[in-house]
Design a protein around this motif. Structure first.
Motif, PDB file in Angstrom:
ATOM      1  N   ILE A 159       5.181   2.411  -8.550  1.00 31.70           N
ATOM      2  CA  ILE A 159       6.226   2.206  -7.542  1.00 31.70           C
ATOM      3  C   ILE A 159       5.655   1.804  -6.181  1.00 31.70           C
ATOM      4  CG2 ILE A 159       7.748   3.843  -8.707  1.00 31.70           C
ATOM      5  CD1 ILE A 159       7.109   5.869  -6.520  1.00 31.70           C
ATOM      6  N   GLN A 160       4.330   1.761  -6.087  1.00 30.79           N
ATOM      7  CA  GLN A 160       3.681   1.449  -4.809  1.00 30.79           C
ATOM      8  C   GLN A 160       4.173   0.167  -4.151  1.00 30.79           C
ATOM      9  OE1 GLN A 160       1.162  -1.241  -2.908  1.00 30.79           O
ATOM     10  NE2 GLN A 160       0.571  -0.966  -5.049  1.00 30.79           N
ATOM     11  N   PRO A 161       4.375  -0.947  -4.882  1.00 27.89           N
ATOM     12  CA  PRO A 161       4.840  -2.172  -4.213  1.00 27.89           C
ATOM     13  C   PRO A 161       6.186  -2.002  -3.512  1.00 27.89           C
ATOM     14  CG  PRO A 161       3.970  -2.681  -6.392  1.00 27.89           C
ATOM     15  CD  PRO A 161       4.068  -1.192  -6.303  1.00 27.89           C
ATOM     16  N   TRP A 162       7.099  -1.252  -4.114  1.00 23.93           N
ATOM     17  CA  TRP A 162       8.410  -1.020  -3.493  1.00 23.93           C
ATOM     18  C   TRP A 162       8.256  -0.177  -2.225  1.00 23.93           C
ATOM     19  CZ3 TRP A 162       8.307  -0.996  -8.952  1.00 23.93           C
ATOM     20  CH2 TRP A 162       9.171  -1.912  -9.575  1.00 23.93           C
ATOM     21  N   VAL A 163       7.475   0.902  -2.341  1.00 23.10           N
ATOM     22  CA  VAL A 163       7.322   1.798  -1.200  1.00 23.10           C
ATOM     23  C   VAL A 163       6.643   1.084  -0.030  1.00 23.10           C
ATOM     24  CG1 VAL A 163       6.289   3.953  -0.380  1.00 23.10           C
ATOM     25  CG2 VAL A 163       7.233   3.831  -2.694  1.00 23.10           C
ATOM     26  N   VAL A 164       5.591   0.344  -0.314  1.00 21.74           N
ATOM     27  CA  VAL A 164       4.880  -0.372   0.753  1.00 21.74           C
ATOM     28  C   VAL A 164       5.789  -1.400   1.422  1.00 21.74           C
ATOM     29  CG1 VAL A 164       3.027  -2.032   1.213  1.00 21.74           C
ATOM     30  CG2 VAL A 164       2.568   0.010  -0.163  1.00 21.74           C
ATOM     31  N   SER A 165       6.590  -2.092   0.636  1.00 17.24           N
ATOM     32  CA  SER A 165       7.517  -3.072   1.201  1.00 17.24           C
ATOM     33  C   SER A 165       8.528  -2.396   2.119  1.00 17.24           C
ATOM     34  CB  SER A 165       8.245  -3.813   0.081  1.00 17.24           C
ATOM     35  OG  SER A 165       9.145  -4.760   0.614  1.00 17.24           O
ATOM     36  N   LEU A 166       9.024  -1.230   1.710  1.00 19.65           N
ATOM     37  CA  LEU A 166       9.958  -0.487   2.547  1.00 19.65           C
ATOM     38  C   LEU A 166       9.295  -0.041   3.851  1.00 19.65           C
ATOM     39  CD1 LEU A 166      11.651   1.670  -0.226  1.00 19.65           C
ATOM     40  CD2 LEU A 166      12.830   0.005   1.227  1.00 19.65           C
ATOM     41  N   LEU A 167       8.033   0.393   3.770  1.00 23.40           N
ATOM     42  CA  LEU A 167       7.309   0.790   4.965  1.00 23.40           C
ATOM     43  C   LEU A 167       7.189  -0.379   5.944  1.00 23.40           C
ATOM     44  CD1 LEU A 167       6.663   3.387   3.399  1.00 23.40           C
ATOM     45  CD2 LEU A 167       4.270   3.149   4.117  1.00 23.40           C
ATOM     46  N   ARG A 168       6.845  -1.532   5.410  1.00 24.47           N
ATOM     47  CA  ARG A 168       6.658  -2.705   6.264  1.00 24.47           C
ATOM     48  C   ARG A 168       7.961  -3.080   6.977  1.00 24.47           C
ATOM     49  NH1 ARG A 168       2.568  -6.176   6.033  1.00 24.47           N
ATOM     50  NH2 ARG A 168       2.003  -5.491   3.924  1.00 24.47           N
ATOM     51  N   GLN A 169       9.068  -3.029   6.240  1.00 20.27           N
ATOM     52  CA  GLN A 169      10.349  -3.389   6.826  1.00 20.27           C
ATOM     53  C   GLN A 169      10.847  -2.331   7.817  1.00 20.27           C
ATOM     54  OE1 GLN A 169      11.739  -6.384   6.362  1.00 20.27           O
ATOM     55  NE2 GLN A 169       9.927  -6.820   5.116  1.00 20.27           N
ATOM     56  N   ARG A 170      10.469  -1.090   7.584  1.00 18.74           N
ATOM     57  CA  ARG A 170      10.924   0.002   8.453  1.00 18.74           C
ATOM     58  C   ARG A 170      10.315  -0.102   9.848  1.00 18.74           C
ATOM     59  NH1 ARG A 170      14.610   3.662  10.239  1.00 18.74           N
ATOM     60  NH2 ARG A 170      13.526   5.226  11.482  1.00 18.74           N
ATOM     61  N   LEU A 171       9.100  -0.606   9.970  1.00 17.16           N
ATOM     62  CA  LEU A 171       8.412  -0.612  11.257  1.00 17.16           C
ATOM     63  C   LEU A 171       9.235  -1.285  12.345  1.00 17.16           C
ATOM     64  CD1 LEU A 171       5.763   0.258  12.611  1.00 17.16           C
ATOM     65  CD2 LEU A 171       4.923  -2.067  12.219  1.00 17.16           C
ATOM     66  N   ALA A 172      10.007  -2.305  11.999  1.00 14.54           N
ATOM     67  CA  ALA A 172      10.807  -3.024  12.998  1.00 14.54           C
ATOM     68  C   ALA A 172      11.869  -2.133  13.617  1.00 14.54           C
ATOM     69  CB  ALA A 172      11.461  -4.243  12.346  1.00 14.54           C
TER      70      ALA A 172
END
Length: 266
Positions: A159-172
């Motif tokens: 599930i790492q790709p989903w979680v990392v993508s969410l982290l990246r989008q959350r920073l904004a």
């Protein structure tokens, strides 16, 4: 291809998390979703960078709701010995990182492990790391009182790709400045701050190589690891250790850690 009910539930939850990216409770929702798949006992979302102390975006609440003093010590300077922090500075990258992958050989024998890690996290830790640029890494840390099993680590990798993508989008959607003025943001890069910590109280001038050896000792590297990292012989490492102890007037790594710890509160 037939989707299982578990697959459908996961994709549905990811959609809900995407909808919640701009909400204050995003981190709590993400953690609750991860709790559906494995057990852990603590968590924190934070930003590692070269120029500042870690910036905390969210963390699990304490038992009584009061600030965790051990974690405050971490933010004051103990993070400079955190194997996850050091790995993110020395070899930046995106992905899932397990303590066993980043910790030096003698990590469990360090004062950092005994005085902070063992008391705060107890047994094991994993990080979802999202590398933002050359100097910043957004991390979601999960700590557990028991070792993560191979099957749990395999699931986290899946599930790492989903979680990392969410982290990246959350920073904004995170505030530009961290709430509260209590978290120190020291100047200078992380290496210079670590070197200053070893010399500040004693006023003793260690050489650049002695500082490197002292740092690696405190972080848990064995003499063989230090020799390999610095491309010197094990005998030369012993000589550097002797000089460090002599200049600082100490006899053990425990005393070296005490100097480091006192410097963070000076």
């Amino acid at each position: 291809m037939t989707l299982s009910l578990e697959d459908i539930a996961w994709h549905r939850s990811v959609g809900q998390l995407i909808d919640a990216l701009d909400r204050p409770n995003f981190w709590t929702l993400l953690v609750r979703q991860l709790e559906q798949y494995l057990g852990f006992d603590s968590w924190v979302a934070l930003l590692f960078s070269n120029e500042q102390a870690p910036r905390v975006f969210a963390e699990c609440p304490g038992a009584d709701g009061s600030p965790d003093q051990l974690f405050q010590d971490y933010l004051k300077g103990l993070y400079l010995l955190d194997p996850f922090y050091l790995a993110s500075r020395e070899q930046p990258g995106t992905g899932l990182y397990h303590l066993a992958e980043v910790a030096p050989e003698d990590f469990e024998g360090t004062e950092y492990y005994q005085r902070y890690f063992r008391l705060n996290l107890v047994a094991d830790e994993v990080h979802f790391n999202c590398q933002l640029d050359g100097e910043r890494t957004l991390c979601l840390s999960l700590g557990a009182r028991q070792r993560f099993t191979p099957s749990q680590l395999a699931l986290l990798s899946l599930i790492q790709p989903w979680v990392v993508s969410l982290l990246r989008q959350r920073l904004a959607h995170e505030p530009l400045e961290q709430p509260g003025a209590g978290t120190p943001t020291p100047s200078g890069n992380w290496r210079s701050r670590l070197e200053d910590s070893l010399q500040r109280l004693k006023g003793t001038q260690l050489t650049a190589r002695e500082l490197e050896v002292g740092h690696l000792m405190l972080s848990g590297c064995s003499s063989k690891e230090i020799a390999r990292k610095l491309q010197i012989s094990a005998e030369t490492v012993k000589v550097h250790k002797k000089h460090i102890y002599g200049k600082l007037g100490i006899k053990s790594q425990s005393e070296l850690f005490s100097i480091f710890l006192q410097a963070q509160n000076a």
